[in-house]
Write an enzyme that holds these catalytic residues in place. Structure first.
Site, PDB file in Angstrom:
ATOM      1  N   ALA A 153       0.877  -1.172   0.000  1.00 40.59           N
ATOM      2  CA  ALA A 153       0.000   0.000   0.000  1.00 40.59           C
ATOM      3  C   ALA A 153       0.916   1.224   0.000  1.00 40.59           C
ATOM      4  O   ALA A 153       0.816   2.115   0.825  1.00 40.59           O
ATOM      5  CB  ALA A 153      -0.906   0.004   1.227  1.00 40.59           C
ATOM      6  N   ASN A 157      -2.050   4.293 -15.431  1.00 37.07           N
ATOM      7  CA  ASN A 157      -2.510   3.478 -14.299  1.00 37.07           C
ATOM      8  C   ASN A 157      -3.906   3.914 -13.885  1.00 37.07           C
ATOM      9  O   ASN A 157      -4.072   4.894 -13.155  1.00 37.07           O
ATOM     10  CB  ASN A 157      -1.531   3.634 -13.128  1.00 37.07           C
ATOM     11  CG  ASN A 157      -1.992   2.850 -11.911  1.00 37.07           C
ATOM     12  OD1 ASN A 157      -2.995   2.136 -11.957  1.00 37.07           O
ATOM     13  ND2 ASN A 157      -1.278   2.988 -10.816  1.00 37.07           N
ATOM     14  N   CYS A 193      -5.869   3.994 -10.014  1.00 37.07           N
ATOM     15  CA  CYS A 193      -5.812   5.093  -9.034  1.00 37.07           C
ATOM     16  C   CYS A 193      -7.229   5.429  -8.575  1.00 37.07           C
ATOM     17  O   CYS A 193      -8.172   5.406  -9.370  1.00 37.07           O
ATOM     18  CB  CYS A 193      -5.217   6.343  -9.656  1.00 37.07           C
ATOM     19  SG  CYS A 193      -3.611   6.125 -10.389  1.00 37.07           S
TER      20      CYS A 193
END
EC number: 1.3.-.-
Length: 301
Positions: free
Chosen positions: A70, A126, A129
């Site tokens: 994380a 990406n 998100c």
């Protein structure tokens, strides 16, 4: 002689093997272990329009057959990245794919615009998100958002665009088709699966963030299934990733329909994992008399 060259959106890679974003930095720290010239491409860690501090610690935990992270896409921001990381990678004979992250469409677009003038080969977006505008649901979980964001990025991008898909959806083929409809030049998958680990002795979460992204060998069979589904749902090239540790793992993705393969978590355990996979694919091709890697791409129907 075996020919391992592949073409993704008009960009020719000397072989299909690349690094998975976030597991290789921007190549510098691995360059003492790995000859970057041998890689098909280096995919950089995610970069945003401004520096991101990432999440609170602890933010990495080991799990059976893999790990959870994380990190929260900690990065120095696009200015530092363009000044420091791109010039470093340009010294090598490999393709440069920059991973882009953001919390809102305008953040992605700011980075894409900034990269337009840089000497890079492709961008990987990406879309795992969290989208601030949609109550922090990931961009990649809604086909409408995926198509819209892809189309907006394609309007201003000067380089080919790869959309990186999240596996945390009901139907990944639907998301892939949305990316293709928005004009994506390729898709890459899978990003990490959401998981949780509890420290029973401390009776608390192993990660400060409570949940994290699970990666490593444990996710590989799920990734192979999703790559197969997507490769049969879209006409654009697919880059497969998720638990690639050996050449055999990479070949599963290729036989399922992937044109490129990314090595991620394995880099933490074995810094030369990418080279081992390249050598292993070559050995496999020689063993079975495969002259051209295209004989293998999508061979399993």
């Amino acid at each position: 002689m075996t020919d391992m060259r592949v073409n993704i959106a008009g960009v020719e890679l000397k072989n299909p093997v690349m690094t998975a974003s976030g597991t290789f930095g921007s190549g510098e720290e691995y360059s003492e272990f790995v000859d970057l010239n041998r890689l098909g491409a280096v995919v950089t860690k995610g970069v945003a329009n401004v520096p991101w501090p990432g999440n609170a610690t602890p933010r990495v935990a080991e799990t059976y057959g893999g790990m959870m992270n994380a990190i929260g896409l900690q990065n120095p921001g696009i200015d530092v990245f363009c000044k420091r990381d791109i010039p470093f990678l340009q010294k090598y004979d490999t393709k440069i794919i920059v991973n882009v992250c953001g919390h809102a469409p305008e953040e992605y677009l700011a980075v894409v615009e900034r990269l337009a003038e840089e000497k890079i080969d492709m961008m990987e977006i990406n879309i795992s998100c969290p989208n601030v505008n949609a109550g922090f649901l990931a961009f990649g979980q809604d086909p409408k958002h995926v198509e819209e964001l892809t189309a907006e990025i394609k309007k201003i991008a000067k380089q080919p665009v790869i959309m990186k898909l999240t596996p945390n959806v009901t139907d990944i083929a639907e998301i892939a088709r949305a990316a293709e409809a928005g004009g994506a030049d390729a898709v890459s998958l899978i990003n990490t699966l959401t998981g949780m680990k509890i420290d029973v002795n401390r009776r608390t979460f192993a990660l400060a963030n409570k949940t994290g992204g699970v990666s490593g060998p444990a996710v590989h069979p799920i990734a192979v299934r999703m790559v197969y589904q997507v490769a049969n749902a879209v006409k654009i090239p697919v880059i497969g990733m998720g638990g690639v540790t050996t050449a055999e793992d990479a070949l599963e993705f290729i036989l399922a329909g992937a044109t490129g393969v990314a090595v991620g978590t394995a880099n933490f355990v074995n810094p030369t994992a990418t080279i081992d996979v390249i050598d292993g694919i070559q050995a496999y091709m020689e063993k079975y008399g495969v002259k051209d890697i295209h004989e293998l791409i999508g061979a399993v129907k």
